[in-house]
Scaffold this motif. Structure first.
Motif, short mmCIF file in Angstrom:
data_model
loop_
_atom_site.label_atom_id
_atom_site.label_comp_id
_atom_site.label_asym_id
_atom_site.label_seq_id
_atom_site.Cartn_x
_atom_site.Cartn_y
_atom_site.Cartn_z
N ALA A 1 5.11 -6.72 0.02
CA ALA A 1 5.06 -7.92 0.86
C ALA A 1 5.20 -9.21 0.05
O ALA A 1 5.33 -10.28 0.62
CB ALA A 1 3.75 -7.94 1.64
N ILE A 2 5.16 -9.10 -1.27
CA ILE A 2 5.12 -10.30 -2.11
C ILE A 2 6.51 -10.61 -2.68
O ILE A 2 7.14 -9.74 -3.27
CB ILE A 2 4.13 -10.11 -3.28
N THR A 3 6.97 -11.83 -2.48
CA THR A 3 8.20 -12.26 -3.16
C THR A 3 7.89 -13.45 -4.06
O THR A 3 6.99 -14.24 -3.77
CB THR A 3 9.32 -12.66 -2.18
N VAL B 1 3.57 -8.45 7.16
CA VAL B 1 3.73 -7.15 6.51
C VAL B 1 2.45 -6.77 5.76
O VAL B 1 2.03 -5.62 5.74
CB VAL B 1 4.94 -7.19 5.55
N CYS B 2 1.83 -7.75 5.12
CA CYS B 2 0.62 -7.52 4.32
C CYS B 2 -0.44 -6.82 5.15
O CYS B 2 -0.70 -7.18 6.28
CB CYS B 2 0.06 -8.86 3.83
N LYS B 3 -1.02 -5.79 4.57
CA LYS B 3 -2.10 -5.09 5.28
C LYS B 3 -3.41 -5.19 4.51
O LYS B 3 -4.26 -4.31 4.59
CB LYS B 3 -1.71 -3.63 5.49
N ASP B 4 -3.54 -6.24 3.73
CA ASP B 4 -4.80 -6.51 3.03
C ASP B 4 -5.25 -5.35 2.15
O ASP B 4 -6.42 -5.00 2.12
CB ASP B 4 -5.90 -6.87 4.04
N HIS B 5 -4.28 -4.76 1.46
CA HIS B 5 -4.62 -3.67 0.55
C HIS B 5 -5.45 -4.13 -0.63
O HIS B 5 -6.21 -3.38 -1.20
CB HIS B 5 -3.33 -3.08 -0.04
N GLY B 6 -5.16 -5.36 -1.07
CA GLY B 6 -5.89 -5.89 -2.21
C GLY B 6 -5.40 -5.39 -3.56
O GLY B 6 -6.00 -5.69 -4.58
N GLN B 7 -4.31 -4.62 -3.59
CA GLN B 7 -3.82 -4.17 -4.90
C GLN B 7 -3.39 -5.36 -5.75
O GLN B 7 -3.56 -5.37 -6.96
CB GLN B 7 -2.65 -3.20 -4.74
N CYS B 8 -2.79 -6.36 -5.08
CA CYS B 8 -2.36 -7.56 -5.79
C CYS B 8 -3.55 -8.26 -6.46
O CYS B 8 -3.41 -8.87 -7.51
CB CYS B 8 -1.66 -8.51 -4.82
N VAL B 9 -4.71 -8.13 -5.84
CA VAL B 9 -5.91 -8.79 -6.37
C VAL B 9 -6.29 -8.21 -7.73
O VAL B 9 -6.70 -8.93 -8.63
CB VAL B 9 -7.09 -8.63 -5.37
N VAL C 1 2.91 -3.83 -7.46
CA VAL C 1 1.90 -2.87 -7.00
C VAL C 1 1.51 -3.06 -5.54
O VAL C 1 0.69 -2.32 -5.03
CB VAL C 1 0.62 -2.90 -7.88
N CYS C 2 2.10 -4.02 -4.87
CA CYS C 2 1.81 -4.18 -3.43
C CYS C 2 2.44 -3.01 -2.67
O CYS C 2 3.67 -2.87 -2.67
CB CYS C 2 2.36 -5.49 -2.89
N PRO C 3 1.63 -2.16 -2.04
CA PRO C 3 2.17 -0.98 -1.35
C PRO C 3 3.14 -1.33 -0.24
O PRO C 3 4.01 -0.53 0.08
CB PRO C 3 0.92 -0.30 -0.78
S1 SF4 Z 1 -1.24 -5.78 -2.17
FE1 SF4 Z 1 0.26 -6.40 -0.64
S2 SF4 Z 1 -0.55 -5.68 1.28
FE2 SF4 Z 1 -2.20 -5.70 -0.19
S3 SF4 Z 1 -3.24 -7.65 0.03
FE3 SF4 Z 1 -1.75 -7.86 -1.57
S4 SF4 Z 1 0.06 -8.58 -0.52
FE4 SF4 Z 1 -1.25 -7.78 1.05
#
Ligand code: SF4
Ligand SMILES: Cc1cc2nc3c(=O)[nH]c(=O)nc-3n(C[C@H](O)[C@H](O)[C@H](O)COP(=O)(O)OP(=O)(O)OC[C@H]3O[C@@H](n4cnc5c(N)ncnc54)[C@H](O)[C@@H]3O)c2cc1C
Lengths: 62, 412
Positions: free
Chosen positions: A57-59, A9-17, A52-54
């Motif tokens: 995808a994070i649990t 599901v993750c699309k590497d948005h990086g919001q989690c970062v 904030v993950c769009p």
């Molecule tokens: S914010 Fe969600 S979709 Fe984006 S990198 Fe993190 S886990 Fe993946």
């Protein structure tokens, strides 16, 4: 605390970062890497990252 | 505390949910009642024009996680807030119930603007025109209805070349439909991206077979003759320059309207959403705050002009600050030390293209520079005001996002 990111599901948005850089990082290939069992003291940051993950995808499992 | 206090949240979507969470996080132990006119618990809207539209639209897949902290929120779903008396601190629901409150969170968001056009099948009459086959995308039900018609070979006309219009165009094309986009601007996504990047993205769409008829609007819908407005099906549209376009599916993505009607009669400025102060309090009304798309607030990061921001990051950011303001008004917390000053964050997915936007590109429209890469590939575009970076947009380049986000956050 256990963190699971659904990498299908993750699309590497990086919001989690931005929310929890200690736990989530985007590597040089632009893909997400993360700490699967972060320290309990990071719970607030990880909760925020999950929020904030769009792709939602994070649990978090306790 | 003597009697239990009650906070009413009007609107049970992302903003309402985040507000409930932050009120609990801020230590509010009273009653929280969230009232929403949709039949669903809060769910995520962005996939409705993207991956969900391309596959299957279910609430289960889109629902937000409900944290244990909000387990005792009373969700009143499928009922609308019909009116409010802010002096009496009461709301009236569509089913006639009256509910008093100590604090109120305005979170009723936006709805799609509709095209109300003359009916060309009935010259001289301003009927709504054919109805079947005309769609908007805001709710699960909207997306489901559209999804059912996006078959390979369908002839889709998208009205509007903003993000939602372009995303739907990309998704429909990917599903095998033929797609034409009609919009008054000469370049898609002109206001948020500027002419250079907008034109580059138009080329990407055209390479995949999307046709653009820009610089014109839809003047009338064409429909099967019969009782127009009563179930007749759209067959196309006539544009402002006289062009006729055939279509069996029309998607109206022409902007949105704030759901403020229920607040009428309270002397508020409802000209564009709900006007808030720099703490998200509704125009100096103690105990009333607004969150999400509907809140029009100044952002001292840029200037004093109050603006609404329809970004997914805003419900979360506004809820965080508004909850503190509300609890402070109720005497349950210290007010925030600094005004609300979020860094706007936005993304859009079109085909395999990932757009990410940080800051306020629209404020830097007169000085746009390519910072890295090139417009026809992966690129970072910077938007400047008085020589200062006020916004960036990245196409691809996910590993550069953190660096440019930091640059935008520091500037201003
Ligand atoms: S914010 Fe969600 S979709 Fe984006 S990198 Fe993190 S886990 Fe993946
Ligand atoms: C199709 C689509 C795609 C999007 N894609 C992106 C994207 O890629 N990136 C991005 O950053 N943002 C995107 N957004 C924007 C983002 O989803 C919104 O900013 C966000 O949903 C706003 O949340 P909200 O809670 O403020 O408002 P809403 O989600 O609109 O919630 C308001 C709720 O209140 C209800 N309501 C209205 N009036 C009443 C009433 N009188 N009584 C009771 N309930 C009422 C509504 O039915 C709704 O459930 C997209 C939006 C849509 C629609």
């Amino acid at each position: 605390m256990k963190v699971i990111v659904d990498m299908d599901v993750c699309k590497d948005h990086g919001q989690c970062v931005f929310a929890a850089p200690e736990v989530f990082q985007i590597n040089e290939n632009g893909r997400l890497v993360y700490v699967a069992e972060p320290d309990e003291s990071l719970r607030d940051a990880v909760e925020e990252a999950a929020d904030v993950c769009p792709l939602q995808a994070i649990t978090i499992e306790d | 505390m003597g009697t239990t206090r009650r906070i009413v949240i009007a609107g049970a979507s992302m903003g309402g949910l985040r507000a409930a969470e932050r009120l609990r996080a801020g230590g509010f132990t009273g009653e929280i009642v969230a009232i929403g006119d949709e039949p669903h618990l809060p769910y995520n809207r962005p996939p409705l024009s993207k991956e969900a539209l391309a596959t299957e639209v279910t609430h289960e897949a889109l629902a937000f996680r409900l944290r244990p902290a909000v387990a005792d929120v009373a969700w009143r779903l499928g009922v609308r807030v019909a009116g409010a008396d802010l002096d009496a601190r009461a709301v009236r629901l569509g089913d006639g119930t009256e509910l008093t409150y100590d604090g109120l969170v305005v979170a009723t968001g936006m709805r799609p603007r509709r095209l109300h056009l003359a009916d060309s099948t009935r010259p001289g009459q301003t009927r709504p025109g054919p109805v079947t086959g005309r769609h908007v995308v805001r709710t699960i039900e909207d997306a489901r209805a559209l999804r059912a018609e996006l078959r390979p070979g369908a002839n889709v006309l998208v009205a509007g070349a903003g993000f939602i219009g372009c995303e739907v165009a990309a998704t429909a094309r990917t599903l095998g439909a033929s797609v034409t986009v009609v919009a008054p601007e000469d370049v898609p996504m002109l206001r948020p991206l500027g002419p250079g990047l907008g034109a580059a993205l138009r080329r990407r769409h055209e390479e995949r077979g999307v046709a653009f008829l820009l610089g014109r609007t839809i003047a009338a819908f064409l429909g099967e003759t019969g009782r127009a407005g009563e179930g007749s099906r759209v067959t196309g549209a006539e544009l402002s320059d006289g062009t006729r376009v055939a279509a069996d599916v029309v998607v109206e993505a022409v902007g949105s309207v704030a759901n403020t009607e229920w607040l009428a009669g309270n002397g508020l400025d409802l000209s564009d959403g709900v006007l808030c102060d720099d703490a998200l309090r509704v125009e100096g009304r103690r105990g009333v705050v607004a969150v999400g798309d509907i809140a029009r607030f100044p952002n001292p990061r840029y200037d004093e002009v109050p603006r609404r921001v329809e970004h997914w990051s805003i419900p979360t950011d506004t809820a965080r600050h508004a909850a503190i303001t509300l609890l402070a008004d109720l005497g349950l917390a210290e007010p925030a030390a600094t005004p609300f000053a979020p860094l706007p964050t936005f993304w859009s997915d079109q085909y395999e293209l990932r757009l990410q936007s940080f800051g306020a590109p629209a404020l830097g429209g007169s000085d746009i520079r390519v910072l890295e890469g090139d417009l026809d590939g992966e690129v970072v575009v910077g938007y400047h005001r008085d020589g200062e970076l006020v916004g960036v947009v990245l196409v691809g380049m996910p590993s550069a996002a953190a660096r440019y986000r930091a640059a935008c956050s520091a500037a201003a």
